[in-house]
Design a protein around this motif. Structure first.
Motif, PDB file in Angstrom:
ATOM      1  N   PRO A 509       0.697  -1.447  -0.051  1.00 56.21           N
ATOM      2  CA  PRO A 509      -0.118   0.014   0.118  1.00 56.21           C
ATOM      3  C   PRO A 509       0.793   1.058  -0.182  1.00 56.21           C
ATOM      4  N   GLU A 510       0.280   2.291  -0.382  1.00 57.40           N
ATOM      5  CA  GLU A 510       0.729   3.525  -0.288  1.00 57.40           C
ATOM      6  C   GLU A 510       0.455   4.022   1.083  1.00 57.40           C
ATOM      7  N   LEU A 511       1.474   4.461   1.757  1.00 54.00           N
ATOM      8  CA  LEU A 511       1.231   4.687   3.076  1.00 54.00           C
ATOM      9  C   LEU A 511       0.910   6.244   3.408  1.00 54.00           C
ATOM     10  N   GLU A 534      -3.063 -11.605  -3.620  1.00 55.81           N
ATOM     11  CA  GLU A 534      -4.160 -10.544  -3.692  1.00 55.81           C
ATOM     12  C   GLU A 534      -5.594 -11.186  -3.273  1.00 55.81           C
ATOM     13  N   LYS A 562     -10.008  -7.051   5.566  1.00 54.51           N
ATOM     14  CA  LYS A 562      -9.667  -5.800   4.626  1.00 54.51           C
ATOM     15  C   LYS A 562     -10.592  -4.800   4.997  1.00 54.51           C
ATOM     16  N   GLN A 566      -9.506  -1.210   6.049  1.00 55.74           N
ATOM     17  CA  GLN A 566      -9.931   0.023   5.126  1.00 55.74           C
ATOM     18  C   GLN A 566     -10.762   0.730   5.837  1.00 55.74           C
ATOM     19  N   LYS A 571      -4.013  -0.278   5.702  1.00 55.56           N
ATOM     20  CA  LYS A 571      -4.191  -1.213   4.349  1.00 55.56           C
ATOM     21  C   LYS A 571      -3.671  -2.569   5.122  1.00 55.56           C
ATOM     22  N   TRP A 573      -2.065  -6.436   3.732  1.00 54.06           N
ATOM     23  CA  TRP A 573      -1.444  -7.325   2.781  1.00 54.06           C
ATOM     24  C   TRP A 573      -0.646  -8.586   3.161  1.00 54.06           C
ATOM     25  N   PHE A 586      -1.101  -5.551   8.597  1.00 51.99           N
ATOM     26  CA  PHE A 586      -1.902  -4.617   8.377  1.00 51.99           C
ATOM     27  C   PHE A 586      -1.518  -3.138   9.300  1.00 51.99           C
ATOM     28  N   THR A 587      -2.026  -2.161   8.543  1.00 46.06           N
ATOM     29  CA  THR A 587      -1.439  -0.808   9.451  1.00 46.06           C
ATOM     30  C   THR A 587      -2.654  -0.221   9.869  1.00 46.06           C
TER      31      THR A 587
END
Ligand code: ADP
Length: 595
Positions: A509-511, A534, A562, A566, A571, A573, A586-587
């Protein structure tokens, strides 16, 4: 000279209509009251013409006083009368023209500039009682901005050079009403004397009409401009299309939908960018509109985007006709409904998957209960017991499925707002570990927790649910005597490390440029093939078809994770190597305001 004993007057020559009058006029002479009489009347000539004669008559009487004869002299005055009449007529005509003119006319002395005559319209225009109020005055005294002597000199010069002078000026009437007039002045020579002939035309009405026309033109321009802007800036695609399908005018939204520039669309045909399978239906509608069977139509059709892909559009068309009812062009609106189509497709797929997923355990339950009910196992209690187990196991699965589907639906529909609050990261991890401790123990798997002391703003229940899902997956897909690690780390805006070559780059992910916490669940299990890294986050997606049967999963756990992550702005993965294990990450952003 004429005389007669019966009648001294030759009546047969007198014009019929004049007979009575002549009789009356001549009577005093015949009666001896006057000695002579002059009468003017019309007479017939021998060849039947009518002439006007002036008669001079005198009567002759005897001594007894009886009329003996009448002596008359006649003079033909027809021509003189005609000339006089014409002169009178001409004078009257001139006077009528002068007075009845719809323009005001002034006669002005070129030396003194004083008005010496004017017509009736002048009296009306300047709202005076009679022309005496105007005569003897200078015209400029009625101007709103009276001419200076210098200006008068210039005008006089111009009149001499060009023979006339004209302008539009504002005047004030005697009643203080203002009006605009077109003034034209011309020197004319009458009876050897020069005078200035001034004509004044009231143009107030024309000016008002002009102002009105200008106002209407401006209003029209404004409304056109407003329409143009509404057209250009409309959120949906709009076009004016000629009857043969050529684009006459297109807006920005349509350019965006189709990928073509305005210049590319104009002059081209809608047929060229319509999917061939939808063209005939569209053309049939157009034929119906042109045949007058309907005025508008609406259809869903596919457009071919400039880059080649298809765009679903909801097309609304109406035809514009002239006053005679002839079709002029089409007004079309095109709404991009590709997204809706995609969602519809996903929904359809989801429904078919869900119904399939639910039907499988239901069939198993129905099957085993049916066997029990038939009584065939009445004498085989251990078989019957097995059938009951099948029914129970499948009802459990059904319950899990329904619960997961409902959880996911609730999360994704956004109907339920997450209850956010301050959470201790350490506690969340601890609770997740506790809830899976029993099954880990059963599977002879060791759980290792590396707690992190930190506070986040989150919905604790859902984060625990996500962690529990990941931990129970790890337990499910790990061999006995292996270890599962749960840890968390605080990071400051750097992207996560990328050590594993199997990691799907797109899944990284773009963090966000804030501080965040990365949770990590690592196992030593069977791993996940690269092409599935994915997809397993999608609904009912499993690496192996047997996973649900053997491991009792629903294929919804990761989709739920997920969705939860979200909704927290984070994100999720996975990195994995087949046969070596998987690490789920996950963040969660740390929101500095609240924490
Ligand atoms: P399920 O209920 O089937 O576990 P999930 O959505 O949680 O559904 O997981 C989807 C699939 O992802 C699983 O069926 C499995 O194939 C794969 N998977 C999930 N976690 C792991 C893991 N830790 N190791 C290997 N495969 C996993």
């Amino acid at each position: 000279p004429t005389s007669s004993s019966q009648s001294p007057i030759p009546w047969q020559f007198v014009y019929d209509e004049d007979l009575d009058r002549v009789t009356v006029e001549i009577t005093p002479l015949i009666n001896g009251l006057v000695s002579s009489k002059s009468v003017q009347n019309r007479n017939y000539t021998k060849d039947g013409r009518v002439i006007i004669c002036q008669w001079y008559s005198s009567a002759v009487f005897d001594t007894a006083g009886n009329l003996i004869s009448v002596l008359s002299f006649a003079q033909d005055i027809t021509d003189r009368q005609q000339a006089e009449w014409e002169l009178r007529q001409q004078k009257e005509l001139r006077e009528t023209i002068f007075n009845e003119s719809t323009d005001a006319i002034f006669l002005v002395d070129p030396q003194t500039l004083l008005i010496f005559d004017c017509n009736r319209r002048a009296v009306e225009l300047f709202e005076v009682e009679s022309k005496t109020e105007l005569i003897g005055k200078e015209g400029r005294t009625f101007q709103r901005h009276p001419f200076t002597s210098k200006e008068i000199d210039e005008i006089t010069q111009q009149m001499q050079q060009k023979g006339f002078w004209s302008a539009e000026l504002e005047y004030i009437s005697r009643q203080r009403n203002s009006f605009w007039a077109n003034i034209a002045a011309k020197p004319v020579k009458i009876a050897n004397q020069w005078i200035n002939l001034i004509r004044l035309t009231d143009i107030s009405e024309q000016q008002a009409a002009l102002r009105e026309r200008k106002r209407m033109e401006a209003a029209l321009r404004e409304s056109e401009e407003r329409f143009r802007r509404a057209f250009d800036d409309a959120a949906i695609g709009m076009a004016l299309v000629a009857l043969d399908g050529r684009f006459l005018q297109v807006n920005i939204a349509l350019c965006e939908i189709t990928g073509y520039s305005e210049a590319e669309l104009l002059g081209n045909f809608f047929q060229d960018i319509t999917h061939p399978d939808d063209l005939e239906k569209d053309l049939e509608y157009i034929r119906q509109v042109l045949a007058g069977k309907c005025r508008t139509y609406q259809m869903e059709k596919r457009y071919i985007h400039k880059s080649g892909h298809l765009v679903w559009g909801l097309l609304s068309v109406s035809v514009v006709k002239d006053q005679q009812g002839n079709c002029l062009y089409f007004v079309t609106q095109i709404q991009d409904i590709s997204e809706r189509h995609k969602i519809d497709r996903i929904k359809d797929e989801f429904i078919s998957i869900v119904s399939h997923e639910l039907r499988t355990p239901l069939t198993a339950i129905r099957g085993s209960l049916g066997i029990l009910e038939s009584g065939v196992l009445d004498n085989r209690p251990e078989k019957a017991q097995y059938m009951l187990q099948v029914a129970v196991k499948n009802s459990d699965r059904l319950v899990r499925l329904v619960n997961d589907i409902l959880d996911l639906e609730r999360l994704e529909s956004g109907k339920v707002k997450l209850v956010m609050g301050k959470c201790q990261v350490e506690d969340l991890m601890q609770q997740a570990i506790e809830s899976v401790q029993a099954i880990a123990h059963q599977a002879q798997i060791k759980l290792e927790l590396t707690p992190l002391v930190a506070e986040i703003w989150a919905s604790s229940d859902t984060i625990i649910q996500a962690l529990t899902n990941l931990l129970s997956n790890a337990i499910k897909f790990s061999p006995a005597h292996s270890t599962i690690w749960l840890s968390a780390e605080r990071k400051n805006s750097e992207p996560p490390s990328q050590e594993n070559p199997n990691v799907n780059l797109q899944a990284i992910p773009e963090l966000p440029p804030t501080s965040y916490i990365v949770f990590q669940v690592r196992d030593q299990g069977r791993g996940i093939p690269a092409e599935k890294l994915e997809t397993i986050f999608g609904r009912f997606q499993q690496v192996d078809l047997s996973d649900s049967r053997q491991k009792g999963g629903t294929g919804l756990g990761l989709a739920i994770c997920k969705s939860i992550v979200q909704q927290h702005g984070g994100k999720i993965w996975v990195e994995s190597a087949l046969g070596q294990g998987s690490t789920f990450y996950f963040t969660l952003p740390i929101k500095s305001k609240e924490v």
